[in-house]
Design a protein around this motif. Structure first.
Motif, short mmCIF file in Angstrom:
data_model
loop_
_atom_site.label_atom_id
_atom_site.label_comp_id
_atom_site.label_asym_id
_atom_site.label_seq_id
_atom_site.Cartn_x
_atom_site.Cartn_y
_atom_site.Cartn_z
N TRP A 167 0.82 -1.21 0.00
CA TRP A 167 0.00 0.00 0.00
C TRP A 167 0.86 1.27 0.00
CZ3 TRP A 167 -5.21 -0.19 -0.53
CH2 TRP A 167 -5.83 -1.44 -0.33
N MET A 168 2.15 1.12 0.06
CA MET A 168 3.04 2.28 0.16
C MET A 168 3.59 2.66 -1.22
SD MET A 168 5.05 1.06 3.61
CE MET A 168 6.26 2.39 3.53
N ASP A 169 3.94 3.94 -1.38
CA ASP A 169 4.54 4.36 -2.64
C ASP A 169 5.98 3.85 -2.72
OD1 ASP A 169 6.56 6.80 -2.01
OD2 ASP A 169 4.86 6.86 -0.63
N LEU B 140 11.47 -7.55 -2.45
CA LEU B 140 11.07 -7.23 -3.82
C LEU B 140 10.52 -8.46 -4.55
CD1 LEU B 140 13.79 -4.73 -5.11
CD2 LEU B 140 11.65 -4.30 -3.93
N SER B 141 10.99 -9.65 -4.16
CA SER B 141 10.46 -10.87 -4.76
C SER B 141 9.02 -11.12 -4.33
CB SER B 141 11.33 -12.07 -4.37
OG SER B 141 12.61 -11.96 -4.92
N TYR B 142 8.70 -10.66 -3.12
CA TYR B 142 7.36 -10.89 -2.56
C TYR B 142 6.34 -9.94 -3.16
CZ TYR B 142 3.53 -11.28 0.75
OH TYR B 142 2.30 -11.45 1.31
N LEU B 143 6.75 -8.70 -3.43
CA LEU B 143 5.83 -7.68 -3.95
C LEU B 143 5.54 -7.92 -5.43
CD1 LEU B 143 7.41 -4.53 -2.26
CD2 LEU B 143 5.44 -5.85 -1.47
N ASP B 144 4.53 -7.23 -5.95
CA ASP B 144 4.20 -7.33 -7.37
C ASP B 144 5.33 -6.75 -8.20
OD1 ASP B 144 1.74 -8.52 -6.92
OD2 ASP B 144 0.70 -6.60 -6.75
N ALA B 145 5.52 -7.31 -9.39
CA ALA B 145 6.68 -6.96 -10.21
C ALA B 145 6.72 -5.48 -10.57
CB ALA B 145 6.69 -7.80 -11.48
N ASP B 146 5.57 -4.87 -10.89
CA ASP B 146 5.60 -3.46 -11.29
C ASP B 146 5.96 -2.56 -10.12
OD1 ASP B 146 3.19 -4.08 -10.06
OD2 ASP B 146 2.01 -2.71 -11.27
N GLN B 147 5.46 -2.89 -8.92
CA GLN B 147 5.83 -2.11 -7.74
C GLN B 147 7.31 -2.30 -7.42
OE1 GLN B 147 4.04 -3.25 -4.00
NE2 GLN B 147 4.43 -1.26 -3.05
N GLU C 150 10.18 -10.51 -14.57
CA GLU C 150 8.95 -9.74 -14.39
C GLU C 150 9.26 -8.33 -13.89
OE1 GLU C 150 6.71 -12.19 -11.78
OE2 GLU C 150 5.93 -13.47 -13.38
N ILE C 151 10.22 -8.22 -12.96
CA ILE C 151 10.60 -6.91 -12.46
C ILE C 151 11.28 -6.11 -13.58
CG2 ILE C 151 12.10 -5.68 -10.83
CD1 ILE C 151 11.66 -7.98 -8.86
N MET C 152 12.16 -6.76 -14.34
CA MET C 152 12.83 -6.09 -15.45
C MET C 152 11.83 -5.56 -16.47
SD MET C 152 16.25 -6.14 -15.16
CE MET C 152 17.00 -6.25 -16.79
N ASN C 153 10.78 -6.33 -16.71
CA ASN C 153 9.75 -5.92 -17.67
C ASN C 153 9.10 -4.60 -17.27
OD1 ASN C 153 9.59 -7.74 -19.81
ND2 ASN C 153 8.57 -9.27 -18.57
N ASN C 154 9.08 -4.32 -15.97
CA ASN C 154 8.38 -3.14 -15.48
C ASN C 154 9.29 -1.94 -15.26
OD1 ASN C 154 5.35 -3.78 -14.70
ND2 ASN C 154 6.54 -5.63 -14.30
N LEU C 155 10.58 -2.10 -15.50
CA LEU C 155 11.51 -0.99 -15.35
C LEU C 155 11.42 -0.03 -16.53
CD1 LEU C 155 14.73 -2.81 -14.06
CD2 LEU C 155 13.35 -1.17 -12.77
N ASP C 156 11.82 1.22 -16.31
CA ASP C 156 11.94 2.17 -17.41
C ASP C 156 12.91 1.61 -18.45
OD1 ASP C 156 11.76 5.08 -18.46
OD2 ASP C 156 13.91 4.71 -18.27
#
Length: 331
Positions: free
Chosen positions: A111-113, A133-140, A201-207
């Motif tokens: 729920w945090m930014d 970071l593995s636990y949170l959603d990839a885009d966050q 998945e995390i890489m996919n969501n990076l700039d």
């Protein structure tokens, strides 16, 4: 009704319920769901009484088909998941479900930014950062990772890609530490977390620029690992491999404004794939809008494409579409 996606219908339903009842419904949702529904509510303009009645009738019909039986017993969930997924995979899912049922600790981070989460874990050991970071959603996680310096990003991503499991007691202890921070049994089987898929998945969501820089850095340290992550990444160009039925389902969940921006950066083949899965009239309108749009910034195109990819992955996880078209084996 036929032109409305599920988010718009949900927004109309909630706004028809009144503030108090709608708030009770929103309490049962996750942060990303609340954000998506809230955004849909904010964009609603004039809604006819017939549309409201149609949404309510659809909702009542769906509710009438439900049995009303709610089962939340841990043993039932464990047996059901084990039967469906096998013991190893079910164990990981169950640990996440039980841990995620708490409104505090690691779950509070959702729920945090991103900047606030980065501040919370900035002084933690990189392995702890990787687990979070593995636990949170990839885009966050991608947005959180972007808050760290380049060298730190590289170390965290390398650790995420190398993760295979975490002891449940260790995860619970981390959850407890975070709970304490917010408020002022080694033999147990491990929880599956992290790995190259999570890293991808995390890489996919990076700039785009950050993603390219980080991938080059990973390959500089471990080229094989970098190639494994890259092979698992799903980028907008891969939409050409999604079958027509999947594209049609996706189009019902994506706004025309986002689609126009995303297609500004697509090749002719991919544009035609989307056009061919629309009605003739809708395709003509989209072509005209694309031509009239004029030049747009690359960062806007990338943001729109990533937004569509997030929707596509969510639908794929729900079994609504299949990413990769017919290349995957079917039984």
């Amino acid at each position: 009704m036929a032109d409305m996606n599920s988010l718009e219908r949900a927004a109309i339903l909630l706004m028809s319920m009144g503030e108090k009842d709608a708030a009770e419904v929103l309490k049962q949702m996750g942060p990303k769901e609340v954000q998506r529904v809230g955004a849909a509510m904010s964009t609603l303009k004039s809604v006819s009484q017939d549309t409201v009645s149609g949404v309510l009738n659809e909702f009542l019909n769906e509710c009438g088909a439900q049995s009303g039986l709610g089962i939340g017993a841990e043993n039932y969930i464990r047996n059901m998941l084990t039967e469906a997924l096998g013991e190893d995979r079910a164990r990981g899912f169950l640990d996440r479900i039980l841990l995620g049922s708490s409104g505090s600790g690691i779950n509070s981070l959702k729920w945090m930014d991103p900047r606030s989460v980065a501040d919370v874990i900035r002084l933690e050991h990189p392995q702890i950062q990787a687990v979070v970071l593995s636990y949170l959603d990839a885009d966050q996680s991608a947005n959180i990772l972007a808050q760290f310096p380049e060298k730190v990003r590289l170390e965290i991503m390398m650790r995420i890609a190398s993760l295979e499991s975490v002891q449940p007691e260790a995860l619970k202890e981390l959850n407890h530490i975070l709970e304490k921070q917010f408020s002022g049994k080694g033999s147990n089987p491990s929880t599956v977390i992290g790995g190259t898929k999570t890293a991808a998945e995390i890489m996919n969501n990076l700039d785009g620029a950050v993603e390219q820089e980080l991938m080059e850095a990973i390959k500089g340290v471990d080229e094989d690992l970098g190639n494994q992550i890259q092979d698992l990444m799903f980028v907008f160009d891969n939409m050409r491999d999604v079958d027509d039925r999947g594209i049609q389902s996706l189009l019902r969940e994506v706004s025309s404004e986002v689609l126009i921006l995303a297609l500004k950066g697509a090749d002719d083949f991919l544009k035609e794939k989307f056009f061919n899965n629309m009605s003739k009239r809708a395709a003509e309108l989209l072509r005209d809008d694309l031509e009239a749009k004029g030049p747009v910034r690359i960062v806007e195109v990338e943001a729109a494409q990533k937004e569509i990819l997030v929707v596509a992955r969510r639908m794929a996880d729900a079994g609504e579409i299949q990413l990769g078209g017919g290349s995957e084996a079917m039984i």
